[in-house]
Scaffold this motif. Sequence first.
Motif, PDB file in Angstrom:
ATOM      1  N   LEU A 109      28.928  56.639  33.156  1.00  0.00           N
ATOM      2  CA  LEU A 109      28.239  57.505  34.121  1.00  0.00           C
ATOM      3  C   LEU A 109      28.572  58.914  33.616  1.00  0.00           C
ATOM      4  O   LEU A 109      29.709  59.379  33.747  1.00  0.00           O
ATOM      5  CB  LEU A 109      28.762  57.258  35.543  1.00  0.00           C
ATOM      6  CG  LEU A 109      28.468  55.865  36.091  1.00  0.00           C
ATOM      7  CD1 LEU A 109      29.170  55.644  37.429  1.00  0.00           C
ATOM      8  CD2 LEU A 109      26.958  55.656  36.266  1.00  0.00           C
ATOM      9  N   HIS A 110      27.572  59.533  32.997  1.00  0.00           N
ATOM     10  CA  HIS A 110      27.760  60.744  32.174  1.00  0.00           C
ATOM     11  C   HIS A 110      27.599  61.991  33.053  1.00  0.00           C
ATOM     12  O   HIS A 110      26.662  62.778  32.887  1.00  0.00           O
ATOM     13  CB  HIS A 110      26.699  60.700  31.075  1.00  0.00           C
ATOM     14  CG  HIS A 110      26.902  61.657  29.945  1.00  0.00           C
ATOM     15  ND1 HIS A 110      27.081  62.997  30.117  1.00  0.00           N
ATOM     16  CD2 HIS A 110      26.939  61.442  28.613  1.00  0.00           C
ATOM     17  CE1 HIS A 110      27.203  63.576  28.940  1.00  0.00           C
ATOM     18  NE2 HIS A 110      27.127  62.646  28.011  1.00  0.00           N
ATOM     19  N   THR A 111      28.525  62.159  33.989  1.00  0.00           N
ATOM     20  CA  THR A 111      28.369  63.151  35.059  1.00  0.00           C
ATOM     21  C   THR A 111      28.481  64.599  34.574  1.00  0.00           C
ATOM     22  O   THR A 111      29.511  64.991  34.010  1.00  0.00           O
ATOM     23  CB  THR A 111      29.438  62.844  36.129  1.00  0.00           C
ATOM     24  OG1 THR A 111      29.269  61.474  36.518  1.00  0.00           O
ATOM     25  CG2 THR A 111      29.320  63.747  37.332  1.00  0.00           C
ATOM     26  N   THR A 166      34.763  70.854  23.542  1.00  0.00           N
ATOM     27  CA  THR A 166      35.656  69.787  24.019  1.00  0.00           C
ATOM     28  C   THR A 166      34.864  68.491  24.040  1.00  0.00           C
ATOM     29  O   THR A 166      33.765  68.438  24.614  1.00  0.00           O
ATOM     30  CB  THR A 166      36.143  70.135  25.449  1.00  0.00           C
ATOM     31  OG1 THR A 166      36.727  71.439  25.413  1.00  0.00           O
ATOM     32  CG2 THR A 166      37.158  69.134  25.961  1.00  0.00           C
ATOM     33  N   ASP A 167      35.371  67.461  23.376  1.00  0.00           N
ATOM     34  CA  ASP A 167      34.681  66.165  23.348  1.00  0.00           C
ATOM     35  C   ASP A 167      35.755  65.091  23.175  1.00  0.00           C
ATOM     36  O   ASP A 167      36.124  64.734  22.064  1.00  0.00           O
ATOM     37  CB  ASP A 167      33.656  66.150  22.200  1.00  0.00           C
ATOM     38  CG  ASP A 167      32.680  64.978  22.312  1.00  0.00           C
ATOM     39  OD1 ASP A 167      32.887  64.116  23.184  1.00  0.00           O
ATOM     40  OD2 ASP A 167      31.720  64.938  21.521  1.00  0.00           O
ATOM     41  N   ARG A 168      36.293  64.641  24.313  1.00  0.00           N
ATOM     42  CA  ARG A 168      37.476  63.770  24.292  1.00  0.00           C
ATOM     43  C   ARG A 168      37.228  62.489  25.060  1.00  0.00           C
ATOM     44  O   ARG A 168      36.652  62.528  26.150  1.00  0.00           O
ATOM     45  CB  ARG A 168      38.649  64.470  24.977  1.00  0.00           C
ATOM     46  CG  ARG A 168      39.012  65.774  24.331  1.00  0.00           C
ATOM     47  CD  ARG A 168      40.166  66.400  25.080  1.00  0.00           C
ATOM     48  NE  ARG A 168      40.616  67.606  24.398  1.00  0.00           N
ATOM     49  CZ  ARG A 168      41.659  68.328  24.777  1.00  0.00           C
ATOM     50  NH1 ARG A 168      42.349  67.967  25.848  1.00  0.00           N
ATOM     51  NH2 ARG A 168      42.008  69.387  24.096  1.00  0.00           N
ATOM     52  N   ILE A 223      32.487  65.271  33.164  1.00  0.00           N
ATOM     53  CA  ILE A 223      33.654  64.397  33.344  1.00  0.00           C
ATOM     54  C   ILE A 223      33.061  63.024  33.628  1.00  0.00           C
ATOM     55  O   ILE A 223      32.465  62.799  34.691  1.00  0.00           O
ATOM     56  CB  ILE A 223      34.590  64.890  34.455  1.00  0.00           C
ATOM     57  CG1 ILE A 223      35.081  66.307  34.114  1.00  0.00           C
ATOM     58  CG2 ILE A 223      35.763  63.923  34.619  1.00  0.00           C
ATOM     59  CD1 ILE A 223      36.194  66.838  34.992  1.00  0.00           C
ATOM     60  N   GLU A 224      33.158  62.151  32.632  1.00  0.00           N
ATOM     61  CA  GLU A 224      32.391  60.909  32.637  1.00  0.00           C
ATOM     62  C   GLU A 224      33.306  59.710  32.833  1.00  0.00           C
ATOM     63  O   GLU A 224      34.345  59.614  32.188  1.00  0.00           O
ATOM     64  CB  GLU A 224      31.664  60.771  31.281  1.00  0.00           C
ATOM     65  CG  GLU A 224      30.890  62.025  30.895  1.00  0.00           C
ATOM     66  CD  GLU A 224      30.488  62.044  29.414  1.00  0.00           C
ATOM     67  OE1 GLU A 224      30.262  60.970  28.841  1.00  0.00           O
ATOM     68  OE2 GLU A 224      30.404  63.143  28.845  1.00  0.00           O
ATOM     69  N   ALA A 225      32.900  58.829  33.734  1.00  0.00           N
ATOM     70  CA  ALA A 225      33.590  57.542  33.871  1.00  0.00           C
ATOM     71  C   ALA A 225      32.979  56.643  32.813  1.00  0.00           C
ATOM     72  O   ALA A 225      31.760  56.430  32.799  1.00  0.00           O
ATOM     73  CB  ALA A 225      33.357  56.974  35.260  1.00  0.00           C
TER      74      ALA A 225
HETATM   75  O1  LIG Z   1      23.048  64.915  23.898  1.00  0.00           O
HETATM   76  P1  LIG Z   1      23.385  63.593  24.524  1.00  0.00           P
HETATM   77  O2  LIG Z   1      22.806  62.421  23.792  1.00  0.00           O
HETATM   78  O3  LIG Z   1      23.032  63.542  25.965  1.00  0.00           O
HETATM   79  O4  LIG Z   1      24.978  63.450  24.429  1.00  0.00           O
HETATM   80  C1  LIG Z   1      25.796  64.406  24.992  1.00  0.00           C
HETATM   81  C2  LIG Z   1      27.283  64.121  24.757  1.00  0.00           C
HETATM   82  O5  LIG Z   1      27.647  62.925  25.400  1.00  0.00           O
HETATM   83  C3  LIG Z   1      29.031  62.552  25.367  1.00  0.00           C
HETATM   84  O6  LIG Z   1      29.773  63.346  26.226  1.00  0.00           O
HETATM   85  C4  LIG Z   1      29.603  62.549  23.978  1.00  0.00           C
HETATM   86  O7  LIG Z   1      31.027  62.445  24.014  1.00  0.00           O
HETATM   87  C5  LIG Z   1      29.197  63.779  23.214  1.00  0.00           C
HETATM   88  O8  LIG Z   1      29.599  63.639  21.857  1.00  0.00           O
HETATM   89  C6  LIG Z   1      27.692  63.999  23.294  1.00  0.00           C
HETATM   90  O9  LIG Z   1      27.306  65.105  22.552  1.00  0.00           O
END
Ligand SMILES: O=P(O)(O)OC[C@H]1O[C@H](O)[C@H](O)[C@@H](O)[C@@H]1O
Length: 282
Positions: free
Chosen positions: A154-156, A199-201, A256-258
Amino acid sequence: MKPCIEDFEFHGIPALRVNGPQGSSAVVSRLGGQVLSWTTPDGRERLYLSERAVYDGSSAIRGGIPVCFPQFAERGDLPKHGFVRTREWEVSARRSGDDYALVTLEIGDDAETHALWPHRFRLELTLMIEADRIDLELCVANTGELPFEFTAALHTYLRVVQVEDVAVEGLYGHDYRDATDGNKVVRDSGTELLIEGETDRVYRHVRRPQMLRAGNLSLGIQQQGFPDTVVWNPWVEKCAALADMPDDDWRHMLCIEAAAADVVQELGAGDEWYGRQTLVAL
Ligand SMILES: O=P(O)(O)OC[C@H]1O[C@H](O)[C@H](O)[C@@H](O)[C@@H]1O
């Protein structure tokens, strides 16, 4: 207004307005099964949605809460973040009471998904809104006769006034994989995470809730079922390279993604998996 659910069009796509108690509300798009807005009783919008988001299904809608499935990011051969972000979901339940409103959207496999991924599945996303809180639950069902593996999120996208003023608590002591530094695994030893650059963790096996502190606004974030938490901000250069995001908007969002990103989930034939994320305005 009593809690209720209305159908409407949002940027030309079919959507639901979920009116919760005390003036709270959310918008959920059938394209992607994606929450696009969450407003708390104080009138504040809590989710980031890009002004340049694309609503024709040619790419995922930039902002809100995209559902990534059956692949997180580029961990496999499927399109980035899987294929349900750009597909139409069905509304399968809507309910409301004095202190909540709830909708469920679902999507399953078909000839197009089989061409990409050979498995039979059913996904359900349930959004429940209360006065100061939303709960999102993703259910993955394996409706086929063979087990499968998946990653998901869930890519909040949280809206913040200024990301440099934000602190995230609750990640202390966890290992994270740093996608901005060759995927090096690092142990977080700070009491709070400040956003001071790209930041990409992927934090692994996250056990505690997080607290997002931003001036006088705070948000509690909790997850269940999802083992990982992803923290993402593209910062200046990566944001400028995103055609569907204004150049300065890296400042106004923090994801902040679950997630089940590093920890791959296995699902047996006929089995179901649940993952939840709860956001509470404090
Ligand atoms: O541009 P998108 O396909 O929506 O992805 C957006 C982002 O998603 C996540 O958070 C990944 O960790 C990132 O590396 C990526 O860039």
